[in-house]
Design a protein around this motif. Sequence first.
Motif, mmCIF file in Angstrom:
data_model
loop_
_atom_site.group_PDB
_atom_site.id
_atom_site.type_symbol
_atom_site.label_atom_id
_atom_site.label_comp_id
_atom_site.label_asym_id
_atom_site.label_seq_id
_atom_site.Cartn_x
_atom_site.Cartn_y
_atom_site.Cartn_z
ATOM 1 N N LYS A 146 35.355 16.539 16.035
ATOM 2 C CA LYS A 146 35.048 17.534 15.012
ATOM 3 C C LYS A 146 34.028 16.986 14.010
ATOM 4 O O LYS A 146 33.017 17.645 13.709
ATOM 5 C CB LYS A 146 36.334 17.928 14.286
ATOM 6 C CG LYS A 146 36.152 18.958 13.182
ATOM 7 C CD LYS A 146 35.940 20.332 13.736
ATOM 8 C CE LYS A 146 35.993 21.391 12.639
ATOM 9 N NZ LYS A 146 35.768 22.750 13.179
ATOM 10 N N PRO A 382 37.552 24.956 19.171
ATOM 11 C CA PRO A 382 37.394 23.875 18.194
ATOM 12 C C PRO A 382 37.643 22.501 18.807
ATOM 13 O O PRO A 382 38.595 22.316 19.568
ATOM 14 C CB PRO A 382 38.448 24.199 17.127
ATOM 15 C CG PRO A 382 38.693 25.662 17.266
ATOM 16 C CD PRO A 382 38.528 25.974 18.713
ATOM 17 N N SER A 384 38.754 19.914 17.358
ATOM 18 C CA SER A 384 40.039 19.386 16.898
ATOM 19 C C SER A 384 41.194 19.941 17.721
ATOM 20 O O SER A 384 42.196 19.254 17.940
ATOM 21 C CB SER A 384 40.245 19.714 15.411
ATOM 22 O OG SER A 384 40.145 21.104 15.195
#
Length: 463
Positions: A146, A382, A384
Amino acid sequence: MEAGALQQEDPVQDEEAEEQLGEIKLYRIRWLIISIFVLYAAVSSLQWVQYSIITNIIVKYYGVSSVAVDWTSMISMVTYPPLLLPASYMLDKMGLRFCALIGVTGTAIGTWIKMFSAQPDLFYVGFIGQTVVFVSQLFILSLPPKVASVWFGPNEVSTACSLGVFGTQLGTALSFIVSPLAVRNHDNLEDIGRELSHLFYGVGAVITPVVILVFIFFKAEPTLPPSIAQAKLRLNKSEFTNKEFLNSYKSLLTNKPFMVLMFAYGINIGVFAALGTMLNQFVLSYFANAEKDAGTIGLLQVVIGCLGVVVFGVILDKTKRYKEVNIVLYVMTILGIIAFMAALETYSKILVYISGCGLGFFQNAYYAAGLEFGVELSFPQPESSSSGVLISMSQICGTIFTLLLGKLLATVGAFWALSLMVGFLAIGILVTVFIPNILLRQKALGLTGEDKVFLPKNNDRRM
């Protein structure tokens, strides 16, 4: 905020892309951001095997079982999977800076709690502090991809991710050697208690300035995006909703190539976590009074592994051959375990050191390369989230493997215990071969020919 020179993207940015996506810049502060993250991650992972690398001394001082000491490391594996979803929710809703602040503050609180645990009847206090530290790791372990994608250009992203992972590995390396150096196996329990107190206060002194650095300097994102892929994501960014958040995880868990990688990744890193937790007991089963050797071997494994992380991060940036690199690292990990087993059987410390370093070089490099491959397979979800799912699987496998190794070490010995790990790794490499080589993030970076496609709104990803 001072901006650096523009990153030259491949393929070439044309006028139409400039109009639709706007300006792209790399900020020099990105190197400060990643440096702070390295410190932040290192201080947290410094405490991973703080107890278990000196298991025999902790058992003597606190009067607890070796299994109880193993749990001071395994607690990180147990807490991560069930808390991943709420932690990811906070990251998507509140942003990178907020979660970094929560993580570093929680790490500091857990570290400070342990400062009051250096008494023979206060093992539970140290365990509570250890639990707080590892719950806070939820805001560390899955963040390198990220941070890398939000702050770094397309030709730097794998290297930046590797640097983020390097922070975790650096702390892990130090955790193998700091405890054996700080705490000796004295006959007098008061001497052990005094040295444990020095250890806990020393780590507490280190975490405090790191907290200050994160609060002052750690930013959520640059003003302008660092890459075309990030520009696209900002262009299609919509308001955060619970539905979109859950759809992101639904997309990951129904992505067959990603799920196959999750299985393989869990096995590889799970074996690494189990071996790290049990390293003291394995070494002592062959070499008496070798606590410092166990710590030094663990240190060298991870230090050499940090070099592997950076080397293969650069290779990924240059070649973009994510699947091929993952397969090579997996094969070398298996060979490294076999070499380590053979070295132990020879009762040669030199061979154990050499084989441990070789194993560390490739297995640590796989930690970062696997996360990057996961991002490629799951884009535009994402980073993450994809990293969190992979790490959760590794934590589950790590818990299972640690318990298995403990049982097998006590019943059939180290050789057969490690042989079982080789068997699991063989399954992992077999399934890795069948993962489709679909590099979705790399395709998103292309702005010419058939790759000139903008992401639809329903594939939105939160920044």
